[in-house]
Design an enzyme around this catalytic site. Structure first.
Site, PDB file in Angstrom:
ATOM      1  CB  CYS A   1      -2.451  -2.077   7.278  1.00  0.00           C
ATOM      2  SG  CYS A   1      -3.603  -2.810   6.171  1.00  0.00           S
TER       3      CYS A   1
ATOM      4  CB  CYS B   1      -0.840   0.079   1.137  1.00  0.00           C
ATOM      5  SG  CYS B   1      -1.862   1.548   1.263  1.00  0.00           S
TER       6      CYS B   1
ATOM      7  CE1 TYR C   1     -21.185  -9.990  25.528  1.00  0.00           C
ATOM      8  CE2 TYR C   1     -21.058 -12.464  25.887  1.00  0.00           C
ATOM      9  CZ  TYR C   1     -20.856 -11.228  26.144  1.00  0.00           C
ATOM     10  OH  TYR C   1     -20.559 -10.999  27.767  1.00  0.00           O
TER      11      TYR C   1
ATOM     12  CD  GLU D   1     -26.452  -8.133  19.567  1.00  0.00           C
ATOM     13  OE1 GLU D   1     -25.424  -8.950  19.440  1.00  0.00           O
ATOM     14  OE2 GLU D   1     -26.245  -7.137  19.908  1.00  0.00           O
TER      15      GLU D   1
ATOM     16  CB  CYS E   1      -8.131   0.691   0.946  1.00  0.00           C
ATOM     17  SG  CYS E   1      -7.759  -0.535   2.372  1.00  0.00           S
TER      18      CYS E   1
ATOM     19  CB  CYS F   1      -3.036   4.353   6.518  1.00  0.00           C
ATOM     20  SG  CYS F   1      -4.497   3.705   6.665  1.00  0.00           S
TER      21      CYS F   1
ATOM     22  CB  CYS G   1     -12.480  -9.893  17.970  1.00  0.00           C
ATOM     23  SG  CYS G   1     -13.145  -8.661  19.068  1.00  0.00           S
TER      24      CYS G   1
ATOM     25  CD  GLN H   1     -17.481 -12.051  13.063  1.00  0.00           C
ATOM     26  OE1 GLN H   1     -16.430 -11.312  12.904  1.00  0.00           O
ATOM     27  NE2 GLN H   1     -17.975 -12.584  14.256  1.00  0.00           N
TER      28      GLN H   1
HETATM   29  N1  SAH Z   1     -21.820 -13.557  17.097  1.00  0.00           N
HETATM   30  C1  SAH Z   1     -22.048 -12.437  16.198  1.00  0.00           C
HETATM   31  C2  SAH Z   1     -21.566 -11.203  16.773  1.00  0.00           C
HETATM   32  C3  SAH Z   1     -20.417 -11.034  17.488  1.00  0.00           C
HETATM   33  S1  SAH Z   1     -19.943  -9.251  17.831  1.00  0.00           S
HETATM   34  C4  SAH Z   1     -21.335 -12.725  14.990  1.00  0.00           C
HETATM   35  O1  SAH Z   1     -20.517 -13.498  14.972  1.00  0.00           O
HETATM   36  O2  SAH Z   1     -21.644 -12.149  13.938  1.00  0.00           O
HETATM   37  C5  SAH Z   1     -20.551  -8.863  19.199  1.00  0.00           C
HETATM   38  C6  SAH Z   1     -21.977  -8.752  19.775  1.00  0.00           C
HETATM   39  O3  SAH Z   1     -22.214  -8.462  20.874  1.00  0.00           O
HETATM   40  C7  SAH Z   1     -22.387  -7.614  19.021  1.00  0.00           C
HETATM   41  O4  SAH Z   1     -23.484  -8.052  18.208  1.00  0.00           O
HETATM   42  C8  SAH Z   1     -22.651  -6.485  20.138  1.00  0.00           C
HETATM   43  O5  SAH Z   1     -23.832  -5.647  19.613  1.00  0.00           O
HETATM   44  C9  SAH Z   1     -23.166  -7.548  21.239  1.00  0.00           C
HETATM   45  N2  SAH Z   1     -23.057  -6.970  22.666  1.00  0.00           N
HETATM   46  C10 SAH Z   1     -22.179  -6.152  22.920  1.00  0.00           C
HETATM   47  N3  SAH Z   1     -22.309  -6.083  24.565  1.00  0.00           N
HETATM   48  C11 SAH Z   1     -23.253  -7.083  24.736  1.00  0.00           C
HETATM   49  C12 SAH Z   1     -23.561  -7.432  25.968  1.00  0.00           C
HETATM   50  N4  SAH Z   1     -23.336  -6.924  27.258  1.00  0.00           N
HETATM   51  N5  SAH Z   1     -24.648  -8.491  26.069  1.00  0.00           N
HETATM   52  C13 SAH Z   1     -25.192  -9.041  24.709  1.00  0.00           C
HETATM   53  N6  SAH Z   1     -24.719  -8.738  23.720  1.00  0.00           N
HETATM   54  C14 SAH Z   1     -23.721  -7.630  23.641  1.00  0.00           C
END
Ligand code: SAH
Length: 456
Positions: free
Chosen positions: A82, A73, A315, A336, A162, A79, A411, A286
């Site tokens: 990365c 890049c 989540y 969620e 990019c 930047c 992550c 994702q």
């Molecule tokens: N498993 C999903 C999302 C993962 S990202 C996937 O793979 O697509 C994490 C997620 O947690 C997000 O959607 C965010 O809105 C949610 N989140 C954040 N804090 C939270 C909490 N305290 N309780 C429940 N969900 C939450």
């Protein structure tokens, strides 16, 4: 010897930080050098000295690492997007495996967990389906790009485009650049909090080709919005949905809470594996759809389902992992916090003909203790929290509930290690950790971990 600001030194780089800086020493005093690689000999100039460390600027590489490669890049050095483009892809994967191992042993204190080698991509370019680009500059000369390292100066990559983003996103960015200049759209000024256009977000469904565009504005409306719709949709027919997102707060958070749809459908769709997903502007999805499938299949494998289990997917976002699990589970509960995401999740289950899942809106750390108190127990739990990891209230309830397996998708290896340590102290054993490279050329790494209940 005292390390002096502005002085120059030759040093050996003997380590790397988790965000990819080279680490060396001058008489045992730690020096961080951006762009230097473990094993290299470099000539540096000290640009900062604190009590416990110094920062050196790389002036010359005296002995290069065999892992060094030419960044692809043109704006890589400036930047902030990365951080590992000076490392070969192979070396990046090794770096990520080592980062995870280090966290697992140092923070997690889990000596016996097996950390597998990071699963990389065959073609690690143009992998991102989402861009969120800050806008700065003036209507005559807008700057659209990425924040520079450690600052809010916008680096405009311009027509170079990019290399990790989808190409369509670059095309749309250029259309919006023209739109801004042609209609004199005022640009948000962070310092004085005036002006309108703040960010441009685009999301592309890799399998469907459908595109959503969101303009984040510091106003109730966008001037010339009809022209915007016309200019975008006539040039890029794949655009299925355009929103204005209202964000009038003085904040680093990109998206505000209110969305106004100005064109097309409420959601765009995409497939992961055989499942089709609707995605709303505020829902998490994702960013690397190719590796997502690898990650989810690993999570499914670690869940070890036989068809009868009650499973929690915490989540859960728009229910992606829930649907992957549903096929092999008796019943799946997804939790969620973002309400729009839960709406998407319900619709996704319905449209995929999945009827053994139930979605609940709320914080996992509030909802799960309530469900547990009401007698609902999981045999297997999957968690996939944001970077800050799980709230201890949630982990405590899981320990009380005693599922046989906990699959932790993360992550952020350091909060993962912290949470694994908690579980390890409370009757769970980390069996294996699989890092997956979702973010090539950056130092970020995703992991899926299997924890098993220790049988007494
Ligand atoms: N498993 C999903 C999302 C993962 S990202 C996937 O793979 O697509 C994490 C997620 O947690 C997000 O959607 C965010 O809105 C949610 N989140 C954040 N804090 C939270 C909490 N305290 N309780 C429940 N969900 C939450």
């Amino acid at each position: 010897m005292v390390v002096q600001k502005n002085a120059e030194y030759d040093i050996e780089i003997d380590g790397m930080t988790h965000d990819g800086l080279g680490v060396g020493r001058i008489d045992n005093f730690t020096v961080f050098v951006e762009g230097a690689i473990k094993g290299e000999k470099v000539h540096i100039k000290i640009i900062k000295v604190t009590k416990s460390y110094a920062v050196g600027k790389l002036l010359e590489i005296l002995e290069a690492s065999p892992q060094r490669t030419e960044p692809f890049c043109p704006v890589y050095k400036r930047c902030g997007g990365c951080s590992l483009q000076h490392l070969s892809y192979e070396a990046q994967l090794e770096f990520k495996t080592n980062t995870v191992k280090d966290n697992i042993t140092r923070i997690g204190k889990l000596e016996n967990a097996v950390v597998h080698n990071t699963i990389g991509m065959e073609e690690p370019l143009r992998y991102r389906n989402k861009t969120q680009l800050p806008v700065a500059g003036t209507p005559a000369k807008p700057l659209i790009g990425f924040f520079a390292k450690r600052s809010h100066d916008v680096i405009d990559i311009g027509s170079a485009s990019c290399g990790i983003q989808d190409e369509l996103s670059s095309e749309i960015t250029e259309l919006i650049r023209n739109f801004i200049s042609k209609h004199g759209i005022s640009i948000y000024d962070e310092k004085n909090q005036v002006g309108i256009l703040r960010h441009i977000m685009t999301r592309v469904g890799f399998k469907t080709g459908e595109v959503m565009v969101v303009l984040v504005i510091n106003a109730r409306d966008l001037p010339a919005r009809k022209a915007l719709v016309k200019e975008l949709t006539s040039a890029v027919p794949q655009i299925k949905s355009i929103y204005l997102n209202i964000n009038t707060k003085n904040t680093n958070v990109i998206l505000g809470e209110k969305n106004i749809k100005i064109f097309g459908s409420d959601t765009i769709t995409d497939y992961i594996g055989k499942y089709k997903f609707h995605i709303s502007p505020l829902s998490f999805y994702q960013v690397n759809p190719i590796q997502t499938e690898v990650l989810y299949n690993k999570a499914l494998e670690y869940a070890g389902l036989t068809g009868t289990e009650t499973v929690f997917d915490l989540y859960c976002g728009i229910g992606t992992i829930s649907l992957f699990l549903s096929e092999k589970a008796g019943k799946v509960y997804g939790v969620e916090v973002v309400e729009d995401a839960v709406k998407d999740a319900k619709r996704n289950a319905e449209e995929n003909g999945v009827n053994n899942v139930e979605f609940i809106a709320g914080e996992a750390e509030t909802v799960i203790p309530e469900m547990y108190a009401n007698g609902i127990r999981a045999d297997v739990v999957v968690v996939d929290p944001p970077r800050k990891g799980c709230d201890e209230r949630l982990l405590k309830t899981l320990v009380d509930m005693q599922p046989k397996r906990i699959v932790y998708v993360s992550c952020n290896p350091s909060t993962l290690a912290r949470d694994l340590h908690y579980l390890d102290q409370n009757g769970y054993r980390a069996v294996e950790v699989q890092p997956v490279d979702m973010f090539p050329w950056t130092h970020h790494v995703e992991c899926v971990t299997l924890m098993s209940k220790v049988e007494k």
